[in-house]
Structure formats: structure tokens, C-alpha cells
Design a protein around this motif. Structure first.
Motif, PDB file in Angstrom:
ATOM      1  N   GLN A 124      15.713 -20.296 -25.886  1.00  0.00           N
ATOM      2  CA  GLN A 124      15.444 -21.350 -26.860  1.00  0.00           C
ATOM      3  C   GLN A 124      16.596 -21.478 -27.853  1.00  0.00           C
ATOM      4  O   GLN A 124      16.962 -22.588 -28.251  1.00  0.00           O
ATOM      5  N   SER A 127      19.444 -23.271 -26.159  1.00  0.00           N
ATOM      6  CA  SER A 127      19.145 -24.703 -26.096  1.00  0.00           C
ATOM      7  C   SER A 127      19.332 -25.390 -27.442  1.00  0.00           C
ATOM      8  O   SER A 127      19.599 -26.594 -27.509  1.00  0.00           O
ATOM      9  N   VAL A 185      12.205 -21.485 -16.943  1.00  0.00           N
ATOM     10  CA  VAL A 185      13.366 -21.840 -16.137  1.00  0.00           C
ATOM     11  C   VAL A 185      12.897 -21.979 -14.698  1.00  0.00           C
ATOM     12  O   VAL A 185      12.923 -21.049 -13.923  1.00  0.00           O
ATOM     13  N   SER A 186      12.423 -23.162 -14.353  1.00  0.00           N
ATOM     14  CA  SER A 186      11.741 -23.339 -13.076  1.00  0.00           C
ATOM     15  C   SER A 186      12.620 -23.956 -11.997  1.00  0.00           C
ATOM     16  O   SER A 186      12.224 -24.006 -10.842  1.00  0.00           O
ATOM     17  N   THR A 187      13.781 -24.463 -12.344  1.00  0.00           N
ATOM     18  CA  THR A 187      14.627 -25.096 -11.349  1.00  0.00           C
ATOM     19  C   THR A 187      16.035 -24.544 -11.418  1.00  0.00           C
ATOM     20  O   THR A 187      16.482 -24.029 -12.443  1.00  0.00           O
ATOM     21  N   GLU A 190      18.198 -26.119 -14.220  1.00  0.00           N
ATOM     22  CA  GLU A 190      18.102 -25.530 -15.561  1.00  0.00           C
ATOM     23  C   GLU A 190      18.945 -24.263 -15.667  1.00  0.00           C
ATOM     24  O   GLU A 190      19.600 -24.027 -16.689  1.00  0.00           O
ATOM     25  N   GLU A 193      22.467 -25.302 -16.096  1.00  0.00           N
ATOM     26  CA  GLU A 193      22.779 -25.807 -17.438  1.00  0.00           C
ATOM     27  C   GLU A 193      23.030 -24.663 -18.417  1.00  0.00           C
ATOM     28  O   GLU A 193      23.950 -24.738 -19.247  1.00  0.00           O
ATOM     29  N   TYR A 194      22.223 -23.605 -18.325  1.00  0.00           N
ATOM     30  CA  TYR A 194      22.442 -22.454 -19.203  1.00  0.00           C
ATOM     31  C   TYR A 194      23.776 -21.777 -18.901  1.00  0.00           C
ATOM     32  O   TYR A 194      24.505 -21.378 -19.824  1.00  0.00           O
ATOM     33  N   TYR A 244      18.727 -20.191  -7.573  1.00  0.00           N
ATOM     34  CA  TYR A 244      19.392 -21.493  -7.542  1.00  0.00           C
ATOM     35  C   TYR A 244      19.397 -22.063  -6.130  1.00  0.00           C
ATOM     36  O   TYR A 244      19.104 -23.241  -5.911  1.00  0.00           O
ATOM     37  N   SER A 247      15.934 -23.324  -4.950  1.00  0.00           N
ATOM     38  CA  SER A 247      15.301 -24.396  -5.712  1.00  0.00           C
ATOM     39  C   SER A 247      15.247 -25.676  -4.892  1.00  0.00           C
ATOM     40  O   SER A 247      16.252 -26.107  -4.330  1.00  0.00           O
TER      41      SER A 247
END
Length: 257
Positions: A124, A127, A185-187, A190, A193-194, A244, A247
Motif C-alpha cells: 500500500q 502504491s 496481488v492477484s494478477t 500487478e 507494476e510493483y 506471473y 496469470s
């Protein structure tokens, strides 16, 4: 825990309650030492009972993250970050000669939930642009030693860079393991992106990523001088890669790129 920052609806209180006093940094560092000892005690005790005090690092992770991004002394920020790193690695207390703190002892019933809370707090914060407020000062040189240099020619504080990187990738690992792909973080997107945000942070702080032939080389650039951290990062990165790749939102061309 009045040394740690809190926020209320009416006002934002700074993380540095006692910065006007000369010994605030020392006092805060002592508090962080105590928190690490309590965290280590949770790992080595076999009582099966978890009191509130050994959970302070996890339950106050957001406050520690605010401390790292607050206008406090650099050594305090670094000490707080290393505490978060050791907690995520389940190695709290190792530098204090407390013994084999990672021994295979049963974890208490709240352990997994607390680690998930810590991981969620980290993600968080990332983000919310936490990276922009995390300082990395030039590393000191002792006894004529050398260290890796950044793009600007300055010696980088790779202890800080490794700690930030491990805190992020281990948080992603815990989130994936605890969520089971159903929330958080389900995909793979995401996760990507991190990691992109982490690479941006490393590049802004002087890690010479532009000189590398492949983006994955950041791992060697950051962890090449520390074997233990390198192994921990490798395990986490392998899990992230497998997540990854599995996914459903990731296509074959995007995976290979």
C-alpha cells in the motif's frame, strides 16, 4: 508506541515527536532494538502463545514505513528499514547473537496473518508513492575500501538499496502466498507494476540499470555483494516469475518480453 507516527482525521502528526531533542535518534534506535528482540523472541519461543508485544513490528508496519519516509535522521530510517527486512525474512535478532532464530519451531496462530498485514502495508505504501520519499545517501568508505558506484560516480549505499528491494519482493511473495490468487496481488500485471516501480526507484537512486543488457540484471547489480540477501531475493523472484507466468491475464508475447 508514541515514538511512531500516527494519523488522525483532524491532523497529521509527524514521525519525529522528539526531533528537537538531541538524543531522539538514539532513543528511537533503542526502541527499534527492543522491537527486534521481541520479534526474535516470537520466532524462537515454543510456548505456542503469542502476546501482543512480539507482534509490534507487524502491527505497526505502517508507522515504521512512515518513519522511513519522514524527515528524521538517516540512520534511524535505515534501522527501521532493516527491522522490516529481517522481520519479513524471519531473521530478526541474527545480528544480536540471539542464536538460530530461524529454527524450525511452530509458529503461533497469528503469525501468517501478521506477516500478511506487514506485506499489505508495504505494498500500500508503494502504491502511495512511498519510493519517492525513501532516501539513499552515498555510502561511506572505510579503510580505503571500494564499493560499487552509481551513474553519478558516487558510492551507493547498497545496504539500503538491498533492504528496500527485499522488503518489496518479499511482501509480494507473502501476498501471493496468503491470497492464493483470489485477492490482493492477484494478477501478473500487478506484480509487474510493483517491480517496475522498484526498478524506477533503483534507477533514480543511481543504480546503473541503463548499462545492463537486460532488466533482470538489476538483481545482480543490487545483490551481488551479499550472498544471503541474494538467495532470499532469488527465491522470492522465482515465485513471482511463476505467478506471473501462470496469470491468465498475461499473454505469451508479453511474458517473453
Amino acid at each position: 508506541m508514541k515514538f511512531l507516527p500516527v494519523e488522525s482525521e483532524g491532523e497529521k502528526q509527524s514521525a519525529v515527536y522528539f526531533t528537537n531533542t538531541g538524543d531522539w535518534g538514539t532513543t528511537f534506535s533503542t526502541l527499534l532494538d527492543l522491537m527486534e528482540i521481541l520479534t526474535a523472541a516470537r520466532l524462537i519461543c515454543r510456548s505456542g502463545v503469542c502476546l501482543h508485544s512480539p507482534r509490534l513490528t507487524s502491527t505497526h508496519a505502517s508507522a515504521l514505513l512512515k518513519t522511513i519516509s519522514s524527515p528524521s535522521d538517516y540512520f534511524v530510517k535505515k534501522r527501521a528499514l532493516l527491522l522490516l527486512k529481517r522481520t519479513l525474512l524471519q531473521k530478526a535478532g541474527e545480528d544480536m547473537a540471539l542464536g538460530a532464530v530461524v529454527a524450525a519451531v511452530p509458529r503461533d496462530k497469528d503469525f501468517c496473518a501478521d506477516m500478511t498485514v506487514l506485506a499489505n502495508s508495504v505494498l500500500q505504501a508503494v502504491s502511495a508513492s512511498w519510493f519517492q520519499c525513501v532516501p539513499v545517501e552515498p555510502a561511506a568508505s572505510f579503510f580505503g575500501g571500494t564499493s560499487q558506484h552509481g551513474e553519478g560516480g558516487q558510492k551507493l549505499d547498497y545496504v539500503m538499496l538491498r533492504a528496500v528491494s527485499l522488503v518489496v519482493v518479499k511482501s509480494l511473495e507473502f501476498q501471493i502466498q496468503s491470497a492464493g490468487g483470489t485477492e490482493g496481488v492477484s494478477t501478473g500485471i500487478e506484480v509487474h507494476e510493483y517491480l517496475q516501480a522498484l526498478l524506477g526507484f533503483l534507477s533514480q537512486r543511481g543504480v546503473p540499470l541503463k548499462e545492463s543488457s537486460h532488466l533482470c540484471s538489476w538483481y545482480i547489480l543490487v545483490f551481488g555483494e551479499q550472498d544471503d540477501d541474494m538467495m532470499e531475493a532469488a527465491k522470492a523472484m522465482l515465485l513471482l516469475f511463476l505467478h506471473y507466468r501462470a496469470s491468465p491475464s498475461i499473454t505469451a508475447p508479453s511474458l517473453t518480453s
